[in-house]
Enzyme design. Structure first.
Site, mmCIF file in Angstrom:
data_model
loop_
_atom_site.group_PDB
_atom_site.id
_atom_site.type_symbol
_atom_site.label_atom_id
_atom_site.label_comp_id
_atom_site.label_asym_id
_atom_site.label_seq_id
_atom_site.Cartn_x
_atom_site.Cartn_y
_atom_site.Cartn_z
ATOM 1 N N TRP A 1 0.741 -1.338 -0.112
ATOM 2 C CA TRP A 1 0.008 0.003 0.099
ATOM 3 C C TRP A 1 0.788 1.248 -0.148
ATOM 4 C CZ3 TRP A 1 -1.247 -4.068 3.354
ATOM 5 C CH2 TRP A 1 -2.063 -4.935 3.055
ATOM 6 N N GLU B 1 4.461 -14.715 17.017
ATOM 7 C CA GLU B 1 4.352 -16.067 16.202
ATOM 8 C C GLU B 1 4.638 -15.457 14.770
ATOM 9 O OE1 GLU B 1 0.478 -15.687 14.804
ATOM 10 O OE2 GLU B 1 1.862 -14.202 15.370
ATOM 11 N N GLU C 1 3.413 -12.101 13.617
ATOM 12 C CA GLU C 1 4.357 -10.856 14.064
ATOM 13 C C GLU C 1 3.340 -9.934 14.751
ATOM 14 O OE1 GLU C 1 7.871 -10.011 11.261
ATOM 15 O OE2 GLU C 1 6.176 -9.527 10.102
#
Length: 798
Positions: free
Chosen positions: A317, A432, A435
């Site tokens: 983006w 994990e 993130e």
């Protein structure tokens, strides 16, 4: 001699706020040679971010042509023309772009490569159309410098050198030079949105301003190309560390005929294929995505830091991102890097993976860990701790050994440090693989267990049986707790299924008494839209990370909890598309295109990820299911130029916002993790077995389990409160100690010296008898400073 023109400075400083470009690229490219330290991207028919001198440093926003007749119309390539992007070859990242006038009056045909040996992007350009119409056209090259990874603070000037006029820009120690094989008849430097060439031409179709320099701002440099000389020419964009360096590189590069440059570019890429396996017949698109995935993965390696592969040449983006967010995906994540080079190994190419393993060894932190992600020189960007990223380098070392790749570099110290880190700082992870959350994650545990078993194999090969056994026993401890830590028994998502894996059991790694009950705990999910809840019962949030347990050989594909968990994620996360199924990361995910199609800006709606279709394909292969459909699906998710996106639109077509079911959204494209997953799936299909499956892991946990040790571990970052009768209670600390302990409330006392390991861990084992009922009470006498802990600890026996 270079003469900098500085007679008239542009007005409107510093220009409008800078933005990067769209991330769903149509193409990326670079020469295969390490001497050409430049990478380019293409979106919507134009060159967008160009990276130099390393693969993590974008230096421009975009480079495009503006077209006018000086009186009746003005067009820009990316906004007004109809675009078609094609590969020049199967084995090489060169492209032909045809940008056509919607009224059919003319077309701009471009072939884009980089110089095979110099840091210069070459864009061979040909104008086609009716001669009379073309005679009225005015063509302008417009470049937006974003030097040193930013739009603010750029400086630009026209220069005269060797009787030619070109455009330049600089910031800090980085320079660019823009010129062509035909001259600029006019040129200007201006501030974006105020005095740049686009603003000038959009006003009255004419170039009224000719400013020879602009300083300290968001700039656009514009040159009118002299079409009276020729309507076929080559435009060059060169970079250097000084003005002379950039200018000389530009002229050297333009000096050679484009046809010669193109031939050398192709020859380089052709040489890169000498070890590639012919797996085309195990794909369903004639090998197009297979071969392009290989090229893309090779292209994402840096040329100054061999072995450093970034996640993507894209800024997700980017059209909504300013200078404040410099990272994008042009950073190194060890997870993405290892996945990328493992994909290349699956295709038969091991040299890159060997370079990557050495690179990882050189940037490993002193304690054995790795930063969450980092610039290619090893400087951390985000500083979270993800235990799977510590495990992956060990798995890469094992993969290369399995492939008989000869590594004349002792990787064992790296493996030992990483294994020690996992044992010291696990089992809960600060983040994990998505993130975001801390706790007990099935996917993290899977990678840790697999890596530790592999590390133990390396230790045993070195003749260090004690270290090998200690590592294996810690892996046994993790494996024995998988279900207790990550399987809910109170499932609600599918009414008839009560037991299934959850995404993560939340736990604070700084809490020595972490929650380990997957039925309890609240999970806070980031990136939620305003007004939407961010807190959910952890037992109601699921992802497909548990499939990694099958991938590595820790659990059988027909394990009842695995099978039920598959049913749950299919009910909650699966998306059907015209190309095949895809899955979202987890329910209530907020990282993705907003509901109305707007870019993700701190919040949005998580969409489906093609790489998860690849992961599901590996599970289906292990379970004897349909792999072909999932390979075809991934090929369908790819763009026309064979780029796989991070995410796809997962709702009905929305032509009004250019969103189509199963096609890319504005997140990163290409994503190397997805391309690697595809390559591994094709190889797995060829082998009829999962490429990442580790026989030693399966032998330990899926066969005769008599070698597995039943352990409960107490350590300062996890002070377990109970142990079962018949187990071994292992007390761990990071320095030598003597354990002062009792199993009968201090009626009798034992003093046991700790056993040291090569992993930065000392330990004492206490065997819990089957008839033991009283708790184990203990404290520490620290050897190094002859002091007591001054606190008693207790573990109940049940």
């Amino acid at each position: 001699m270079v003469k900098i023109l500085d007679q008239e400075q542009a007005f409107g400083a510093p220009g409008i706020e800078p933005r990067w470009n769209h991330a769903n690229k149509d193409a990326v490219g670079t020469a295969y040679s390490t001497s050409s330290r430049i990478w380019f991207t293409i979106w919507n028919g134009i060159v967008t971010e160009v990276y130099h001198p390393t693969v993590d440093k974008p230096q421009i926003r975009d480079l495009q042509y503006l077209i006018s007749d000086g009186k009746s119309f003005f067009q820009e390539e990316k906004r007004h023309l109809i675009t078609k992007v094609e590969h020049l070859w199967t084995h090489g990242l060169g492209y032909r772009i045809t940008n056509s006038d919607p009224e059919g009056r003319y077309a701009i045909i471009k072939e884009v490569i980089s110089d095979p040996h110099l840091s210069c992007v070459l864009q061979h350009t040909k104008l086609e159309g009716e001669a009379e119409f073309l005679s009225q056209l005015q063509l302008y090259a417009l470049c937006a410098p974003h030097l040193d990874v930013g739009g603010w603070g750029n400086n630009a000037a026209a220069v005269e050198v060797a009787g030619k006029y070109i455009l330049t820009a600089h910031k800090g120690g980085t320079w660019l030079a823009l010129g062509a094989t035909i001259p600029f008849s006019r040129f200007s430097c201006g501030y974006v949105g105020e005095s740049d060439g686009w603003t000038d031409l959009a006003d009255d179709f004419r170039m009224d301003w000719e400013f020879d320099h602009a300083v300290e701002g968001n700039l656009g440099i514009t040159g009118e190309l002299d079409l009276n000389s020729d309507r076929e020419f080559t435009l060059g964009l060169a970079f250097g560390c000084t003005l002379h360096n950039a200018v000389s590189t530009l002229f050297q590069s333009l000096n050679l005929p484009f046809s010669q440059q193109k031939q050398q570019y192709l020859e380089q890429w052709t040489r890169s294929r000498r070890d590639i396996l012919p797996l085309e017949k195990f794909s369903y698109d004639e090998g197009k995505l297979y071969h392009n995935s290989i090229s893309l993965l090779l292209a994402h390696e840096d040329k100054s830091y061999p072995g450093a592969l970034i996640a993507s040449l894209a800024i997700p983006w980017g059209e909504a991102k300013d200078d404040q967010e410099q990272g994008g995906y042009h950073l190194v994540w060890t997870r993405d890097l290892v996945s990328s080079v493992a994909g290349l190994v699956a295709a038969g190419e091991t040299d890159t993976a060997m370079r990557s393993l050495i690179y990882l060894a050189t940037i490993q932190q002193e304690d054995g860990g790795f930063a969450q992600n980092f610039w290619i020189d090893g400087t951390p960007y985000w500083t979270g701790i993800q235990l799977d990223e510590v495990a992956f380098p060990i798995l890469l070392a094992r993969l290369l050994q399995k492939e008989d790749a000869i590594l004349n570099f002792d990787i064992y110290p790296t493996i030992l440090r990483a294994a020690g880190y996992l044992i010291r700082y696990g089992p809960a992870t600060q983040q994990e693989r998505w993130e975001e959350n801390s706790g007990y994650s099935p996917s993290t545990l899977a990678s840790n267990i697999a890596a530790l078993i592999c590390a133990a194999q390396f230790a045993r090969q070195r003749g260090d049986e004690a270290t090998a056994q200690f590592i294996e026993e810690y892996a046994d401890f993790l494996e024995a707790h998988i279900e207790a830590w990550t399987v809910t028994t109170e499932g609600t998502l599918v009414p008839e299924i009560k037991r299934h894996y959850i995404r993560i059991t939340p736990a604070d790694i700084n809490n020595p008494h972490p929650n380990e009950n997957p039925n309890q705990g609240t999970l806070y999910i980031s990136s939620q839209p305003p007004g939407k809840p961010a807190a959910y019962p952890a037992k109601e949030i699921v992802d497909a990370g548990f499939l990694q347990l099958v991938r590595y050989g820790i659990r059988q594909p027909d394990d009842p909890i695995i099978v039920d968990s598959v049913k749950v994620i299919d009910a909650v996360l699966k998306v059907e598309t015209p190309f095949g199924p895809c899955w979202r990361r987890y329910n209530h995910d907020g990282y993705g295109q907003q509901e109305d199609g707007s870019p993700y800006t701190d919040w949005g709606k998580g969409r489906a990820w093609p790489l998860l279709t690849g992961e599901r394909g590996h599970y289906e292969l292990a379970a004897g299911g349909d792999v072909k459909t999932l390979i075809k699906a991934m090929e369908g998710f790819a763009s026309n130029t064979c780029l796989l996106p991070e995410q796809i639109w997962d709702e009905a077509d929305r032509p009004d916002i250019h969103m189509y079911l199963g096609k890319p959204i504005g997140s990163a494209m290409p994503l190397m993790w997805a391309h690697a997953e595809y390559l591994k799936l094709v190889r797995s299909h060829h082998d009829d077995r999962v490429f990442d499956y580790i026989p030693q892991v399966a032998q330990r946990y899926l066969g005769d389990r008599s070698q597995c040790k039943s352990l409960e571990i107490w350590k300062f970052n996890r002070q377990v409160i109970k142990v079962k009768q018949g187990q071994i209670l292992r007390i761990q600390a990071l320095v030598p100690f003597q354990l002062h302990w009792s199993q009968n409330n201090w009626q009798t006392v034992q003093n046991t010296p700790s056993t040291s390991t090569k992993l930065g861990v000392d330990y004492v084992d206490i065997s819990i008898a089957s008839e033991q009922q009283q708790p184990i009470i203990f404290t520490f006498f620290w050897i190094s400073n002859s002091s007591w802990e001054q606190h008693n600890y207790q573990v109940a026996v049940e």
